[in-house]
Design a protein around this motif. Structure first.
Motif, PDB file in Angstrom:
ATOM      1  N   MET A  11      39.979  61.897  20.042  1.00  0.00           N
ATOM      2  CA  MET A  11      39.886  61.203  18.763  1.00  0.00           C
ATOM      3  C   MET A  11      41.040  60.206  18.617  1.00  0.00           C
ATOM      4  N   HIS A  12      42.240  60.629  19.005  1.00  0.00           N
ATOM      5  CA  HIS A  12      43.379  59.707  18.937  1.00  0.00           C
ATOM      6  C   HIS A  12      43.149  58.482  19.802  1.00  0.00           C
ATOM      7  N   LYS A  13      42.625  58.692  20.996  1.00  0.00           N
ATOM      8  CA  LYS A  13      42.349  57.576  21.895  1.00  0.00           C
ATOM      9  C   LYS A  13      41.349  56.608  21.253  1.00  0.00           C
ATOM     10  N   ALA A  14      40.302  57.143  20.657  1.00  0.00           N
ATOM     11  CA  ALA A  14      39.285  56.303  20.006  1.00  0.00           C
ATOM     12  C   ALA A  14      39.863  55.561  18.802  1.00  0.00           C
ATOM     13  N   LEU A  15      40.689  56.237  18.009  1.00  0.00           N
ATOM     14  CA  LEU A  15      41.263  55.595  16.822  1.00  0.00           C
ATOM     15  C   LEU A  15      42.300  54.545  17.196  1.00  0.00           C
ATOM     16  N   ARG A  16      43.027  54.773  18.269  1.00  0.00           N
ATOM     17  CA  ARG A  16      43.972  53.741  18.736  1.00  0.00           C
ATOM     18  C   ARG A  16      43.189  52.526  19.235  1.00  0.00           C
ATOM     19  N   GLN A  17      42.040  52.735  19.864  1.00  0.00           N
ATOM     20  CA  GLN A  17      41.196  51.621  20.286  1.00  0.00           C
ATOM     21  C   GLN A  17      40.655  50.875  19.070  1.00  0.00           C
ATOM     22  N   LEU A  18      40.324  51.603  18.009  1.00  0.00           N
ATOM     23  CA  LEU A  18      39.886  50.967  16.768  1.00  0.00           C
ATOM     24  C   LEU A  18      40.974  50.034  16.241  1.00  0.00           C
ATOM     25  N   MET A  19      42.225  50.510  16.228  1.00  0.00           N
ATOM     26  CA  MET A  19      43.343  49.653  15.796  1.00  0.00           C
ATOM     27  C   MET A  19      43.450  48.418  16.679  1.00  0.00           C
ATOM     28  N   ALA A  20      43.341  48.607  17.981  1.00  0.00           N
ATOM     29  CA  ALA A  20      43.430  47.483  18.912  1.00  0.00           C
ATOM     30  C   ALA A  20      42.322  46.477  18.638  1.00  0.00           C
ATOM     31  N   ASP A  21      41.112  46.969  18.383  1.00  0.00           N
ATOM     32  CA  ASP A  21      39.986  46.073  18.095  1.00  0.00           C
ATOM     33  C   ASP A  21      40.206  45.292  16.806  1.00  0.00           C
ATOM     34  N   VAL A  22      40.704  45.973  15.772  1.00  0.00           N
ATOM     35  CA  VAL A  22      40.973  45.300  14.493  1.00  0.00           C
ATOM     36  C   VAL A  22      42.054  44.238  14.674  1.00  0.00           C
ATOM     37  N   LEU A  23      43.142  44.602  15.340  1.00  0.00           N
ATOM     38  CA  LEU A  23      44.223  43.642  15.552  1.00  0.00           C
ATOM     39  C   LEU A  23      43.775  42.478  16.432  1.00  0.00           C
ATOM     40  N   SER A  24      42.925  42.740  17.412  1.00  0.00           N
ATOM     41  CA  SER A  24      42.384  41.658  18.251  1.00  0.00           C
ATOM     42  C   SER A  24      41.560  40.683  17.422  1.00  0.00           C
ATOM     43  N   GLN A  25      40.750  41.225  16.525  1.00  0.00           N
ATOM     44  CA  GLN A  25      39.944  40.370  15.645  1.00  0.00           C
ATOM     45  C   GLN A  25      40.841  39.518  14.754  1.00  0.00           C
ATOM     46  N   VAL A  26      41.896  40.113  14.217  1.00  0.00           N
ATOM     47  CA  VAL A  26      42.819  39.370  13.363  1.00  0.00           C
ATOM     48  C   VAL A  26      43.573  38.318  14.178  1.00  0.00           C
ATOM     49  N   ALA A  27      43.956  38.647  15.405  1.00  0.00           N
ATOM     50  CA  ALA A  27      44.642  37.667  16.266  1.00  0.00           C
ATOM     51  C   ALA A  27      43.739  36.472  16.530  1.00  0.00           C
ATOM     52  N   ARG A  28      42.455  36.736  16.681  1.00  0.00           N
ATOM     53  CA  ARG A  28      41.488  35.681  16.991  1.00  0.00           C
ATOM     54  C   ARG A  28      41.080  34.882  15.750  1.00  0.00           C
ATOM     55  N   ASP A  29      40.798  35.588  14.631  1.00  0.00           N
ATOM     56  CA  ASP A  29      40.188  34.944  13.462  1.00  0.00           C
ATOM     57  C   ASP A  29      41.068  34.887  12.220  1.00  0.00           C
ATOM     58  N   GLY A  30      42.203  35.555  12.225  1.00  0.00           N
ATOM     59  CA  GLY A  30      43.038  35.647  11.031  1.00  0.00           C
ATOM     60  C   GLY A  30      42.587  36.790  10.145  1.00  0.00           C
ATOM     61  N   LEU A  31      43.396  37.073   9.123  1.00  0.00           N
ATOM     62  CA  LEU A  31      43.075  38.151   8.188  1.00  0.00           C
ATOM     63  C   LEU A  31      41.995  37.696   7.212  1.00  0.00           C
ATOM     64  N   PRO A  32      40.883  38.417   7.126  1.00  0.00           N
ATOM     65  CA  PRO A  32      39.843  38.034   6.170  1.00  0.00           C
ATOM     66  C   PRO A  32      40.144  38.574   4.772  1.00  0.00           C
ATOM     67  N   GLY A  33      39.839  37.789   3.763  1.00  0.00           N
ATOM     68  CA  GLY A  33      39.943  38.248   2.371  1.00  0.00           C
ATOM     69  C   GLY A  33      41.298  38.830   2.025  1.00  0.00           C
ATOM     70  N   ALA A  34      41.267  39.987   1.374  1.00  0.00           N
ATOM     71  CA  ALA A  34      42.486  40.643   0.908  1.00  0.00           C
ATOM     72  C   ALA A  34      43.041  41.649   1.920  1.00  0.00           C
ATOM     73  N   HIS A  35      42.462  41.715   3.105  1.00  0.00           N
ATOM     74  CA  HIS A  35      42.931  42.683   4.103  1.00  0.00           C
ATOM     75  C   HIS A  35      44.392  42.429   4.453  1.00  0.00           C
ATOM     76  N   HIS A  36      45.136  43.491   4.611  1.00  0.00           N
ATOM     77  CA  HIS A  36      46.502  43.454   5.113  1.00  0.00           C
ATOM     78  C   HIS A  36      46.841  44.845   5.632  1.00  0.00           C
ATOM     79  N   PHE A  37      47.854  44.929   6.469  1.00  0.00           N
ATOM     80  CA  PHE A  37      48.150  46.185   7.149  1.00  0.00           C
ATOM     81  C   PHE A  37      49.598  46.592   6.959  1.00  0.00           C
ATOM     82  N   PHE A  38      49.792  47.888   6.768  1.00  0.00           N
ATOM     83  CA  PHE A  38      51.097  48.520   6.836  1.00  0.00           C
ATOM     84  C   PHE A  38      51.067  49.356   8.113  1.00  0.00           C
ATOM     85  N   ILE A  39      51.969  49.069   9.028  1.00  0.00           N
ATOM     86  CA  ILE A  39      52.009  49.774  10.303  1.00  0.00           C
ATOM     87  C   ILE A  39      53.390  50.401  10.460  1.00  0.00           C
TER      88      ILE A  39
END
Length: 161
Positions: A11-39
């Motif tokens: 589960m940790h491996k899958a959730l870390r991949q989810l984070m990577a996918d989200v960050l990859s999308q933001v790197a490519r397209d920018g933050l949509p709407g009101a989305h922001h992250f606390f890491i």
């Protein structure tokens, strides 16, 4: 052959991949709407790369915010790098996904928390590394309700103690 399936580790491996996918999308397209992250991450974890003066200010852990200004966000297989402003000075950080303790997007009430002992290799204790939503499950055993009508499901009843 393994004695059991380590669901927590998977589960940790899958959730870390989810984070990577989200960050990859933001790197490519920018933050949509009101989305922001606390890491929040462990600054002592191997592979964390940051300015020594920042390391001195945050010797154990640090929380960064990806919201209004950040640049050079790049996502690799096992880490991400980003430039943020600290006191109006740009600073580059490299953060391995394994160093991340929490990942939260408060705009949609989404959060992940990774337990510190998830890397234990004890196959018998498969639930030690299970991730919890930071906005979610109470330890009371009740399934908390969110304001939008959905429910956060607690996995605590299936954990070994």
């Amino acid at each position: 052959m393994a004695k059991s399936i380590n669901y927590g580790q998977l589960m940790h491996k899958a959730l870390r991949q989810l984070m990577a996918d989200v960050l990859s999308q933001v790197a490519r397209d920018g933050l949509p709407g009101a989305h922001h992250f606390f890491i929040k991450f462990d600054t002592t974890h191997p592979g964390v790369d940051m300015n020594p003066s920042l390391k001195a200010r945050y010797p154990r852990e640090m929380t960064i915010v990806l919201q209004e200004w950040f640049q050079d966000l790049a996502v690799m297989k096992d880490r991400f790098s980003v430039t943020l402003s600290f006191g109006n000075m740009p600073e580059s950080l490299v953060v391995p996904f394994e160093a991340i303790k929490t990942f939260v997007d408060p705009s949609v009430e989404f959060g992940l928390r990774f337990d510190a002992h998830e890397d234990d290799t004890d196959i018998e204790d498969e639930s030690e590394g299970a991730a919890d939503e930071t906005t979610g499950p109470e330890k009371s055993g009740e399934t908390p309700k969110r304001g939008d009508g959905s429910q956060v499901v607690s996995l605590d009843q299936w954990r070994k103690h």
